[in-house]
Design a protein around this motif. Structure first.
Motif, PDB file in Angstrom:
ATOM      1  N   PHE A  67      -4.157   6.719  -3.560  1.00  0.00           N
ATOM      2  CA  PHE A  67      -4.121   5.682  -4.757  1.00  0.00           C
ATOM      3  C   PHE A  67      -2.517   6.007  -5.621  1.00  0.00           C
ATOM      4  CE2 PHE A  67      -4.813   3.756  -8.952  1.00  0.00           C
ATOM      5  CZ  PHE A  67      -5.173   2.473  -8.738  1.00  0.00           C
ATOM      6  N   TYR A  68      -2.544   7.385  -5.979  1.00  0.00           N
ATOM      7  CA  TYR A  68      -1.506   7.698  -6.834  1.00  0.00           C
ATOM      8  C   TYR A  68      -0.216   7.812  -6.217  1.00  0.00           C
ATOM      9  CZ  TYR A  68      -4.885   7.299 -10.580  1.00  0.00           C
ATOM     10  OH  TYR A  68      -5.968   6.960 -11.391  1.00  0.00           O
ATOM     11  N   LEU A  69      -0.215   8.543  -4.717  1.00  0.00           N
ATOM     12  CA  LEU A  69       0.786   9.043  -4.135  1.00  0.00           C
ATOM     13  C   LEU A  69       1.460   7.764  -3.169  1.00  0.00           C
ATOM     14  CD1 LEU A  69       0.084  12.588  -3.386  1.00  0.00           C
ATOM     15  CD2 LEU A  69       1.414  11.610  -5.147  1.00  0.00           C
ATOM     16  N   GLN A  70       0.354   7.466  -2.385  1.00  0.00           N
ATOM     17  CA  GLN A  70       0.999   6.395  -1.233  1.00  0.00           C
ATOM     18  C   GLN A  70       1.281   5.005  -1.639  1.00  0.00           C
ATOM     19  OE1 GLN A  70      -1.242   6.488   2.426  1.00  0.00           O
ATOM     20  NE2 GLN A  70      -0.824   4.342   2.876  1.00  0.00           N
ATOM     21  N   LEU A  71       0.179   4.610  -2.476  1.00  0.00           N
ATOM     22  CA  LEU A  71       0.169   3.437  -3.399  1.00  0.00           C
ATOM     23  C   LEU A  71       1.140   3.452  -4.513  1.00  0.00           C
ATOM     24  CD1 LEU A  71      -3.245   1.650  -3.055  1.00  0.00           C
ATOM     25  CD2 LEU A  71      -1.538   1.277  -1.475  1.00  0.00           C
ATOM     26  N   GLY A  72       1.255   4.573  -5.135  1.00  0.00           N
ATOM     27  CA  GLY A  72       2.201   4.843  -5.991  1.00  0.00           C
ATOM     28  C   GLY A  72       1.813   4.369  -7.536  1.00  0.00           C
ATOM     29  N   PHE A  73       0.522   4.197  -7.958  1.00  0.00           N
ATOM     30  CA  PHE A  73       0.213   3.933  -9.400  1.00  0.00           C
ATOM     31  C   PHE A  73       0.559   5.179 -10.149  1.00  0.00           C
ATOM     32  CE2 PHE A  73      -2.338   0.551  -6.933  1.00  0.00           C
ATOM     33  CZ  PHE A  73      -1.771  -0.369  -7.846  1.00  0.00           C
ATOM     34  N   SER A  74       0.969   4.830 -11.242  1.00  0.00           N
ATOM     35  CA  SER A  74       1.246   5.665 -12.430  1.00  0.00           C
ATOM     36  C   SER A  74       0.824   5.113 -13.946  1.00  0.00           C
ATOM     37  CB  SER A  74       2.559   6.322 -12.394  1.00  0.00           C
ATOM     38  OG  SER A  74       3.485   5.140 -12.346  1.00  0.00           O
ATOM     39  N   ARG A  95       3.221  -1.328 -10.317  1.00  0.00           N
ATOM     40  CA  ARG A  95       2.769   0.102  -9.930  1.00  0.00           C
ATOM     41  C   ARG A  95       2.545   0.774 -11.279  1.00  0.00           C
ATOM     42  NH1 ARG A  95       1.498  -2.297  -6.122  1.00  0.00           N
ATOM     43  NH2 ARG A  95       1.388  -1.645  -3.791  1.00  0.00           N
ATOM     44  N   THR A  96       2.674   0.388 -12.219  1.00  0.00           N
ATOM     45  CA  THR A  96       2.117   1.310 -13.418  1.00  0.00           C
ATOM     46  C   THR A  96       1.361   0.346 -14.448  1.00  0.00           C
ATOM     47  OG1 THR A  96       4.322   0.277 -14.672  1.00  0.00           O
ATOM     48  CG2 THR A  96       4.313   2.172 -13.587  1.00  0.00           C
TER      49      THR A  96
END
Length: 272
Positions: A67-74, A95-96
């Motif tokens: 979720f946080y690395l591949q999809l890139g949410f932050s 993605r944020t």
């Protein structure tokens, strides 16, 4: 203004995520495009062998990694609230998001992959709880980190110290939040974000949503008065401010509003 999907949150007739998708649709006509893309991305994750081979807490750890690395949410980079970081569809697009928004999206991602995460209405910002094999695991929605019991307690102490609150920690605080609590917290955050963005017409819509959940709430009516004032509708704001002053006479803001109401209603002397 009717928001039928908000009127029965006490009975939890609809999934929380479905209610909040509806909220996004009110403000953006392209909302469904981003919601659809989110589920497509979740579906693609099912092809991941790392995720398929794991169960329980290890499956959750891998999902958080994806979720946080591949999809890139932050977490949102701005120090101030912004509606584009609160609304679910905008967070998917950019993605944020704010911690509550990330928590809701991660909760839905987990549900899609057969994991039940409960949202905890925690001081500061929410946590997610995963119960498995008579153990509870806590997830920080900002980064997907799994927290130990001691870290959870430290998070609480940091939050109440920042808010100058003297409340003591209790494990009962880690019970699942009711849908009404989640929806009100989300809409309140969205209202303040729209005010920060100076999108007062959208803030007014959000207050109407809150009043569908909390009818006649004096604080929401006071905020509606403030937003109406910003929209140059002082003649309508008067009634809202008057209602608040009558309902909450001891509130610190009531005295200021009394003075403001007096200035608005005092006849102005016309010099010829």
């Amino acid at each position: 203004m009717q928001f039928s999907y908000l009127e029965h949150v006490d009975h939890e007739l609809l999934p929380t995520i479905e209610i909040l998708w509806e909220v996004s649709r009110v403000f953006h006509t392209d909302s469904d495009h981003y919601v659809s893309s989110f589920y497509q991305q979740l579906s693609a994750l099912k092809e991941s062998p790392e995720l398929a081979d794991k169960e329980g807490s290890e499956r959750l750890r891998e999902l958080c990694k994806q979720f946080y690395l591949q999809l890139g949410f932050s977490k949102a980079p701005e120090p101030l609230l912004s509606s584009k970081r609160v609304l679910l569809d905008r967070a998917i697009r950019l993605r944020t998001g704010e911690p509550l928004t990330l928590a809701l999206l991660l909760q839905e991602a987990a549900s899609y992959h057969g994991l039940v995460l409960e949202l905890i209405d925690f001081p500061g910002y929410p946590l997610l709880r995963f119960d498995h094999d008579q153990c509870s695991y806590f997830v920080d929605p900002v980064n997907g980190e799994m927290l130990l019991d001691q870290q959870v307690q430290q998070r609480f102490e940091d939050a109440v110290e920042e808010e100058d609150d003297e409340e003591d920690f209790s494990w009962e605080m880690l019970e699942t939040a009711e849908q009404k609590v989640i929806v009100v917290r989300y809409l309140s955050e969205l209202k303040h974000a729209f005010i920060t963005d100076r999108r007062f017409a959208d803030a007014l819509t959000t207050v109407h949503m809150l009043l569908a959940v909390l009818p006649d709430d004096p604080y929401e009516i006071r905020d509606r008065g403030y937003i109406l004032e910003e929209l140059d509708c002082n003649h309508v704001a008067v009634d809202d401010y008057q209602y608040f002053v009558e309902q909450c006479p001891d509130d610190p803001s009531a005295q200021l509003l009394r003075l403001q109401l007096e200035n608005w209603t005092t006849p102005q002397t016309v010099l010829h």
